[in-house]
Write an enzyme that holds these catalytic residues in place. Structure first.
Site, short mmCIF file in Angstrom:
data_model
loop_
_atom_site.label_atom_id
_atom_site.label_comp_id
_atom_site.label_asym_id
_atom_site.label_seq_id
_atom_site.Cartn_x
_atom_site.Cartn_y
_atom_site.Cartn_z
CB CYS A 178 -0.96 0.00 1.19
SG CYS A 178 -0.14 0.20 2.80
CD1 TRP A 185 5.77 -2.24 11.36
CD2 TRP A 185 7.22 -3.31 12.68
NE1 TRP A 185 5.49 -1.87 12.64
CE2 TRP A 185 6.37 -2.52 13.49
CE3 TRP A 185 8.22 -4.07 13.28
CZ2 TRP A 185 6.49 -2.46 14.86
CZ3 TRP A 185 8.33 -4.02 14.67
CH2 TRP A 185 7.48 -3.22 15.44
CB CYS A 195 1.86 -0.65 6.79
SG CYS A 195 0.48 -1.58 6.13
CG HIS A 208 -0.41 -4.47 3.85
ND1 HIS A 208 -0.64 -3.21 3.31
CD2 HIS A 208 -1.56 -5.18 3.65
CE1 HIS A 208 -1.85 -3.18 2.79
NE2 HIS A 208 -2.43 -4.36 2.99
CG HIS A 218 10.04 -14.56 5.89
ND1 HIS A 218 10.29 -13.73 4.81
CD2 HIS A 218 10.38 -15.82 5.48
CE1 HIS A 218 10.73 -14.46 3.80
NE2 HIS A 218 10.80 -15.72 4.18
CB CYS A 237 9.51 -12.67 17.21
SG CYS A 237 9.52 -14.36 16.59
CB CYS A 311 0.95 7.83 36.78
SG CYS A 311 0.41 6.25 36.11
CG HIS A 744 -3.02 8.12 34.19
ND1 HIS A 744 -1.65 8.20 34.25
CD2 HIS A 744 -3.48 9.38 34.44
CE1 HIS A 744 -1.29 9.45 34.52
NE2 HIS A 744 -2.38 10.18 34.65
#
Length: 792
Positions: A178, A185, A195, A208, A218, A237, A311, A744
């Protein structure tokens, strides 16, 4: 005049592993942003302020280190009409410190009384360059903490790459499937660019990269925008479905023609986005009519920066330093800092530094927040103080608090109490944690022969069960802002009633042999400050899940007198001690209630508390998760087989005894603690603090070494027995999020508001560096995670 010290053989640039304190002073929060700047010692790289306090000169007096590098930093003026720089290629760097600040440096020599040493003389150029390029202390500690989070896997360690080739720069510009040009990545096995998943904050992604990994089989990919010249990057991974570390990242990137030394980080890492996602659990910073809450500035109104999931620390510390005991103990504005050669490593110094930062008002100043929209008015806010040195010191060597993960605020509070008490062992009367200590009386009664046994235990908090009763008319299909809580409200009185109500337990009666007993505990004494942790958790599939059960707590004082222990009553007959029986282990009752309330079987709870020093439920729970597969996990505990070496076999390890002695723990206490904890030093420390009235094991010469009279009776008992025992809500730590390990934390504290002193104490919200008046306190009181009450 030349300076002879510039050629000193001992001058060496900082090593990569060496701490360089070049952001703020190690003894106060004055920093490189102050007009006088910060002096970094060129011998040990301590940071000392150069202004009116001049802790730099104090360091020179104690160390005799002559040379310092003075660093001053000023913010550049922002030109709002300039368009933002457009990122078109990965090679374009993100905004750097140089883009935001002007920095001036000057070398000074205390020994020669020179305010400006020639910057080109001797070893000065390499020293200055080394200091300025070194990671700051705060940043280096963050990196270490993050590195503890991730490990390599077999797929990164045994990565097999296809034939080497140089990927054209154009192919590094967008996803192969795309047109997305961010969140990219690189597959380290074949060089494909895909992506990632859509991410928090509006970062796009069509997954993707995952699609490629699935199709090609892979596993290992690196996020291009996260690569730094130091060799850090996001490694994922897909086969493990976890974030990992690639020890040979530079080599694996070079295989595809990418020189890691030339990379610049251009996108937020996964961890940075995780911190942002935690912060999305936003506490309302506006009034009901949509106006910004009033920012507050002044003494006791200083915020703390969030330095990465911190926090939990900020909210706990704000509540503690709002109390007189902590203020009187650590805030000494008219005294110099403690004398120590390593102030950043000294807990007393760092607690005083924190007190000065939070209470003095010196750093509670308004800065203007520049909005991207020029028509939006500027908002005054605090920069906030960075508690990096304190966080590192208090969390050092702790499995959880040394990391950058979100932590449990209540568990951190107990950890902080223990460390503060250890630091005050030489002078226990100065320990501010004493104001939290009280005595609980445990009453055990045989239901057959009616004989009783009373025991006492010193505590500094209570965890109370909160019953979960679902609403019959609850509609989960409604929007969040309409459906309200799934559970019926519960009063604080009901929770305390349940906490003190007798429960049936199994125990061997030494008088009649029965195993049916009732057990209850009440307050023998009451503390000055009472910490209450409501247990709103259910144990679902062995995972503690937070339940939003409203707890009704108001600002009016409430009386704990009905929960006062009575002790042995006329007509009651005490259970005889069974001297022939095997040694018994008395588990911490509050921790037992917490664990059994989560659904753990009682034998597991007892075993976990014994293994962790009988300290608290959270520590025991973590132990349980790690020992679920132990073959004896459900067997009754037999401590006769777990005893540490006795005097007959040579006694405790002298080295361990010396370690406890260095903490101010007496030899008899250390001897018994090591015996009770099977020789484990860390557990022994916890045992001593949970059994402060136990005088310990005096050995064979007890008669000669024990003080005359009843020692336990002669010691001052923590807390007060006076009635009535009325308590008023002082502050609360609140949490938003489905789990204590995400979301938080903020604090609401009752304080005098500047300019409105005649109106009494009002609620103030501390949301990291933001300090504002009011907020959604009435709602948050019902769901607070930790309540701080003060006796009146």
């Amino acid at each position: 005049m030349s300076c002879p010290h510039v050629n000193d053989p001992s001058l060496r640039p900082p090593r990569p592993t060496q701490s360089v304190y070049r952001e703020d002073c190690t003894q106060c929060f004055d920093s490189i942003d102050d007009p006088a700047g910060l002096d970094v010692c060129l011998s040990c790289f301590n940071g000392g302020c150069a202004g009116e306090r001049n802790h730099s000169k104090l360091h020179n007096s104690s160390s005799s280190h002559p040379l310092v590098l003075n660093i001053k930093r000023t913010r550049k003026q922002v030109q709002r009409d300039e368009p933002p720089q457009k990122l078109t290629k990965l090679a374009i760097a993100a905004e750097t410190e140089e883009d935001r600040y002007d920095t001036k440096t000057e070398v000074r020599c205390y020994a020669c009384q020179l305010q400006s040493v020639d910057p080109t003389s001797g070893k000065i150029p390499e020293m200055v360059n080394g200091v300025l390029k070194a990671m700051t202390f705060a940043r280096s500690e963050e990196v270490k903490a993050w590195e503890q989070e991730f490990t390599p896997c077999e797929h990164t360690l045994c990565l097999e790459q296809q034939d080497a080739r140089q990927i054209p720069s154009g192919d590094l510009g967008h996803c192969s499937m795309c047109d997305l040009r961010e969140n990219l990545w690189l597959c380290l096995e074949c060089g494909n660019l895909g992506c990632g998943r859509a991410q928090f904050g509006g970062v796009g992604g069509n997954s993707h990269g995952l699609a490629h990994a699935t199709q090609a089989g892979h596993g290992v990919a690196v996020k291009l925008g996260s690569i730094t010249p130091e060799g850090n990057a996001d490694i994922y991974c897909y086969k493990c479905d976890e974030e990992r570390v690639d020890p040979d990242l530079a080599k694996h990137l070079a295989h595809w023609g990418i020189n890691i030394a030339e990379r610049e980080k251009t996108e937020k890492s996964l961890m940075e986005m995780q911190v942002e996602q935690n912060l999305k659990w936003d506490f309302s910073m506006t009034t009901e009519d949509g106006k910004e809450l009033q920012p507050l500035f002044g003494n006791g109104l200083t915020g703390l920066k969030n330095i990465g999931n911190s926090c939990y620390l900020a909210s706990s510390v704000q509540c503690l330093f709002s109390l007189p005991e902590f203020q009187q103990r650590y805030y000494h504005p008219n005294e110099g800092p403690p004398s120590t050669s390593a102030p950043a490593e000294d807990i007393e110094t760092q607690l005083r530094k924190l007190a000065d930062g939070l209470l003095s008002g010196r750093y509670s100043t308004a800065e203007m927040e520049i909005h991207a929209n020029p028509e939006t008015p500027e908002v005054p806010h605090q920069k906030g103080l960075s508690p990096a040195m304190f966080k590192h010191l208090i969390g050092r060597n702790h499995e959880e608090f040394s990391t950058m993960r979100q932590q449990d605020a209540f568990e951190f509070l107990l950890h902080l109490f223990k460390n503060i008490s250890i630091s005050n062992r030489p002078n226990p009367a100065q320990d501010p944690v004493n104001a939290f200590k009280f005595v609980m009386e445990d009453r055990l009664q045989c239901l057959t022969c009616k004989r009783v046994r009373y025991r006492t235990d010193v505590q500094d908090n209570i965890s109370i069960p909160v019953p979960a009763r679902r609403k019959a008319a609850f509609d989960p299909s409604k929007p969040d802002n309409e459906r309200g809580s799934e559970y019926e409200p519960v009063s604080l009185k009901e929770c305390l009633d349940i906490f003190t109500t007798p429960t049936q337990v199994d125990y061997n009666c030494s008088a009649c042999g029965s195993k049916s007993f009732s057990k209850s505990f009440k307050f023998k004494t009451f503390p000055t400050n009472l910490v209450i942790n409501p247990l709103r958790f259910a144990h679902i599939n062995w995972v503690p899940t937070k339940l939003d059960i409203p707890l009704e707590v108001n600002d009016e004082p409430f009386d704990l007198s009905p929960y006062k222990a009575t002790g042995l009553q006329p007509g009651e007959e005490e259970l005889p001690e069974d001297t022939a029986a095997a040694p018994q282990f008395a588990p911490n009752e509050a921790a037992m209630a917490q664990l059994t309330g989560m659904g753990f079987p009682e034998p597991r709870c007892i075993r976990a508390l014994h293994a962790t020093g009988n300290a608290d439920g959270e520590t025991a729970m973590n132990w349980l998760f790690q020992h679920m597969e132990d073959p004896d996990i459900d067997e009754p505990l037999d401590i006769s087989s777990l005893s540490a070496p006795s005097a007959a076999t040579g006694g405790p390890d002298p080295e361990k005894m010396a370690m406890l002695d260095a903490m101010g723990i007496s030899a008899p206490q250390a001897r018994k603690a090591l015996k009770e904890c099977n020789g484990d030093v860390e557990r022994a420390v916890d045992w001593v603090f949970s059994h402060p009235d136990d005088q310990g094991d005096f050995g064979d010469d007890a008669a000669a070494t024990a003080p005359p009279g009843d020692v336990a009776a002669s010691r001052e008992i923590p807390g007060s027995e006076e009635l009535p025992a009325k308590f008023e809500l002082q502050s609360i730590v609140c949490h938003k999020g489905a789990s204590i390990h995400a979301g938080h934390y903020v604090a609401f504290i009752r304080k005098e508001v500047p300019g409105e002193e005649g109106q009494g104490k009002q609620w103030v919200l501390f949301n990291d560096e933001k300090v504002v008046k009011g907020g959604e306190v009435e709602e948050m009181k019902r769901f607070a995670y930790v309540y701080f009450f003060r006796r009146i």
